[in-house]
Design an enzyme around this catalytic site. Structure first.
Site, PDB file in Angstrom:
ATOM      1  CG  HIS A 196      45.522  33.689  46.574  1.00 30.79           C
ATOM      2  ND1 HIS A 196      46.700  34.054  47.208  1.00 30.79           N
ATOM      3  CD2 HIS A 196      45.425  34.504  45.497  1.00 30.79           C
ATOM      4  CE1 HIS A 196      47.274  35.037  46.542  1.00 30.79           C
ATOM      5  NE2 HIS A 196      46.528  35.323  45.499  1.00 30.79           N
ATOM      6  CG  HIS A 253      46.653  41.555  42.298  1.00 27.73           C
ATOM      7  ND1 HIS A 253      46.393  42.759  42.903  1.00 27.73           N
ATOM      8  CD2 HIS A 253      47.091  40.750  43.299  1.00 27.73           C
ATOM      9  CE1 HIS A 253      46.684  42.694  44.190  1.00 27.73           C
ATOM     10  NE2 HIS A 253      47.111  41.480  44.451  1.00 27.73           N
TER      11      HIS A 253
END
Length: 741
Positions: free
Chosen positions: A54, A102
């Site tokens: 990430h 998200h």
């Protein structure tokens, strides 16, 4: 933790808990063996955060650099450097743009995951020194009738929409554009992409770096808590929905804290008190402090005792990697501290000085007078990079012949289908007019009778009529069949959405959502997507200014490749913006550009369960011609709508809704089978309405389809294809989505 003497099995167990591979754990072991000590828990957690997929893009960075580097033009101010892209708006102003995913948080806790996605993307724009002025969201959900997952699909859908609604509305930032897509391939694994546009004077842009040694580091906004711990780690592996620890990795959002924080930050910036700034998102302080110092070629010292906490019993490693929301990290000259305090106190924003930048290479962290971290920033920041192998999937699917025996019934089913029907039940939950600068809204037409806009248009500067057009979306089903072609069609559609408003396409922001990068076929789709983005950007001399990659989106199997394209455009005068609804009866209707003809990856093929996998790339040279026609004749165009989801029949019907004006068209001059001409979604085609007096001009530019009138009639030569009342179709279109919300 005794990393130096760990067995391989124990290293693997530690690595699994931190989402690090065996080879990465060996690198960590080797480093600490060389410096003859074990890592502290703060150091190990910080390395895991920095080296997570990430945070460091270790699976994508090689290919991103190869294909997407330096896609800039003369309007680019900052691209792929800081927290958001910065683009010239006019001589005095720039606009800031970013989109982020998200996904994992929204799968675990839909409301909180989506809400904090909105909050985070706003802070990404804010930390560049810009006033956030518009939100965009593109959402991809599973089958709304699916109840078999850890959470029902309707719970996920309603949670995500409510989270976006509540956070954006309470901040007073309009949600103006986006898309919603449904497919069982997203069951229990939604894709939630949030975007934001901000505006700033060009001399007020702030960089995400510390400018000089001795600058102090100020943490302001919300307090630091245990929410969001290991957020980047759990977003860097395949999601295990049965793991209760994942819920702790989802951040808790509070827009009531963020709203005054925005005012305070902008005031500090106007006063020239900020030398560098970064929001605290993934990785928390660990990411923000490390990246700001390393970008400034500096080291520093941090005192964790100075961090204001929600829970006084937090451990130092928890404080360091917490992803609690509504926090900003500011660097400033220490002499500015009294003024900074005055502004933050005025807005009732808590803050503390947590450290300072220093002329050294290491970062040192102290907690209760004990050094808990002492590492070179280069070791943390020079993360692993993988050249993941990829291979083209074998063509396992074959197309089968198909003929539709009831076109009328198919059109009725199509218009109420979940990927064509009205998005009003979602759009109306968002405030899209707050701030009073939304010129073209997501719904356009007469009150309570609106139809969809292709793009929104906002007027971000009070003393100028210039505006920004924005759109966002993807074509996942086609991306599954042909990754390059699907990405290309996503870009073509975004481009058409911008030009039909009368705007000039300007900048691209991508949010690339894929499955497991360790799967060679997933990486093939990813690489083909990058090639398409590169080719399109270069062809049209656009700029790629910001991007995001989200891997490991998978439950039972990988999600469909979902390269979401957000595109902006500049319109000289928002008062002249073109909208989609037909304006007058007895106008002429033309088709500009060409319909691809392929039914691969279309709403129609899904609806009819057609085995159709044949696709050929659309002619982007033809799109250049379409652009020139619109640009040179936009003063004559009354309405324009791109041909996309549902094909030309859906485009025409949607144009009829806004003002209850129908159409009588004949498709005989579109030379392909009836099913293909009606329902193909791909290509460069745009439907336009022009006045009668422009007939001679447009006869040489496109195909004359017919004229506007009271009801809806579609002919194909001498054959009646479809006939209906507008009101009947509007009721069907309006009813498709509401039952799920």
């Amino acid at each position: 933790m005794d990393i130096i003497n760990c067995s391989d099995n124990d290293l693997d167990l530690i690595g699994k808990s931190l989402a690090l591979s065996h080879d990465e754990m060996l690198l960590i072991k080797k480093y600490f063996t060389e410096i003859k000590r074990n890592p502290s828990d703060v150091e190990l957690q910080a390395i895991a955060q920095s080296w997570s997929e990430h945070s460091c893009y270790k699976s994508s960075k090689f290919y991103l650099k190869k294909y997407l580097s330096n896609l800039r033009n003369e309007r680019t101010i900052l691209a792929m450097e800081d927290d958001a892209g910065v683009v010239k708006f006019n001589d005095d102003y720039v606009y800031v743009v970013k989109m982020e995913s998200h996904n994992h948080p929204s799968a675990v806790e839909p409301y909180g995951g989506a809400a904090t996605g909105v909050g985070g993307i706003i802070r990404d724009v804010l930390c560049m020194g810009a006033q956030p002025v518009a939100l965009v969201d593109s959402l991809y959900f599973g089958d709304p009738d699916n109840k078999s997952g850890f959470l029902s699909e309707r719970f996920i859908i309603n949670g995500v929409v409510s989270g976006i609604r509540d956070y954006g509305n309470r901040l007073g930032i309009p949600n103006v554009a986006g898309s919603i897509y449904f497919h069982e391939g997203y069951n229990t694994s939604p894709i939630v992409n949030a975007g934001c546009i901000g505006i700033s004077r060009k001399d007020k842009i702030v960089r995400s770096r510390v400018q000089k040694a001795r600058d102090i580091l100020i943490l302001c906004g919300g307090r630091t808590g245990r929410d969001g711990i290991h957020g980047v780690n759990f977003a860097s592996r395949v999601l295990d929905l049965k793991n209760g620890e994942n819920r702790n990795a989802v951040q808790l959002g509070n827009p009531i804290v963020e709203e005054p924080l925005i005012h305070a930050i902008l005031e500090l910036n106007d006063l020239g008190l900020i030398t560098g700034m970064k929001d605290l998102g993934g990785g928390g302080l660990s990411s923000a402090v490390t990246e700001m110092l390393y970008a400034g070629n500096l080291g520093g010292t941090i005192n964790l005792d100075s961090v204001l906490l929600k829970d006084d019993n937090m451990l130092p490693w928890e404080i360091w990697i917490s992803e609690s929301q509504e926090r900003m990290l500011i660097s400033s000259d220490e002499r500015n501290l009294p003024q900074i305090k005055d502004v933050l106190d005025k807005w009732n924003i808590e803050f503390s000085v947590i450290g300072r930048a220093e002329e050294k290479k290491n970062l040192e962290i102290y907690y209760k007078n004990e050094k808990v971290f002492d590492l070179p920033l280069e070791f943390i920041s020079k993360t692993p990079v993988y050249q993941r192998p990829y291979k083209k999937p074998r063509n396992r699917c074959k197309s089968e012949p198909f003929r539709d025996d009831d076109i009328n019934k198919s059109i009725i089913s199509l218009i109420s289908s979940i990927n064509v029907c009205s998005r009003a039940p979602v759009i109306r939950q968002y405030d899209h007019t707050v701030r009073g600068a939304t010129i073209v809204r997501p719904l356009t037409g007469l009150p309570n009778n609106e139809t969809h806009s292709d793009a929104a248009v906002i007027k971000p500067v009070d003393d100028s009529f210039a505006g920004i057009a924005v759109t966002s979306g993807s074509k996942p089903m086609l991306c599954t069949i042909d990754p390059y072609g699907g990405a290309l069609e996503s870009l073509i559609e975004a481009y058409k959405n911008i030009i039909v408003t009368g705007a000039e396409p300007d900048a691209i922001v991508d949010s690339l959502n894929f499955g497991n990068p360790e799967n060679e076929e997933t990486m093939y789709s990813f690489v083909e997507t990058l090639k398409a983005i590169r080719d399109f950007t270069l062809k049209f001399k656009l700029q790629l200014v910001s991007g995001n990659v989200s891997f490991y989106n998978k439950n039972v199997s990988d999600i469909m490749p979902t390269p979401n394209i957000m595109m902006t455009g500049i319109i000289d005068d928002v008062r002249k913006a073109i909208t989609t609804e037909f304006k007058n009866k007895n106008s002429l209707i033309y088709l500009i550009g060409s319909i691809n003809g392929s039914l691969a990856g279309t709403v129609y093929s899904k609806l009819k369960d057609i085995k159709c996998y044949d696709y050929h790339n659309s002619n982007i040279n033809d799109l250049c011609n379409v652009y020139n026609i619109i640009k040179e004749n936009k003063e004559k165009i009354l309405a324009a709508h791109d041909v996309s989801d549902g094909g030309i029949i859906a485009a025409l019907i949607e144009m009829s809704f806004g003002k209850n004006i129908g159409f009588n068209v004949n498709l005989k001059d579109i030379k392909m089978n009836l099913e293909n001409k009606l329902f193909s979604e791909h290509g460069t085609a745009i439907v336009i309405e022009v006045p009668l007096e422009s007939e001679i001009v447009f006869n040489n530019l496109g195909i004359k389809l017919g004229y506007t009138c009271d009801d809806i009639t579609v002919m194909d030569g001498e054959n009646m294809v479809f006939n209906a009342r507008i009101s009947e179709l509007k009721n069907l279109w309006d009813s498709g989505l509401g039952k799920y919300l």
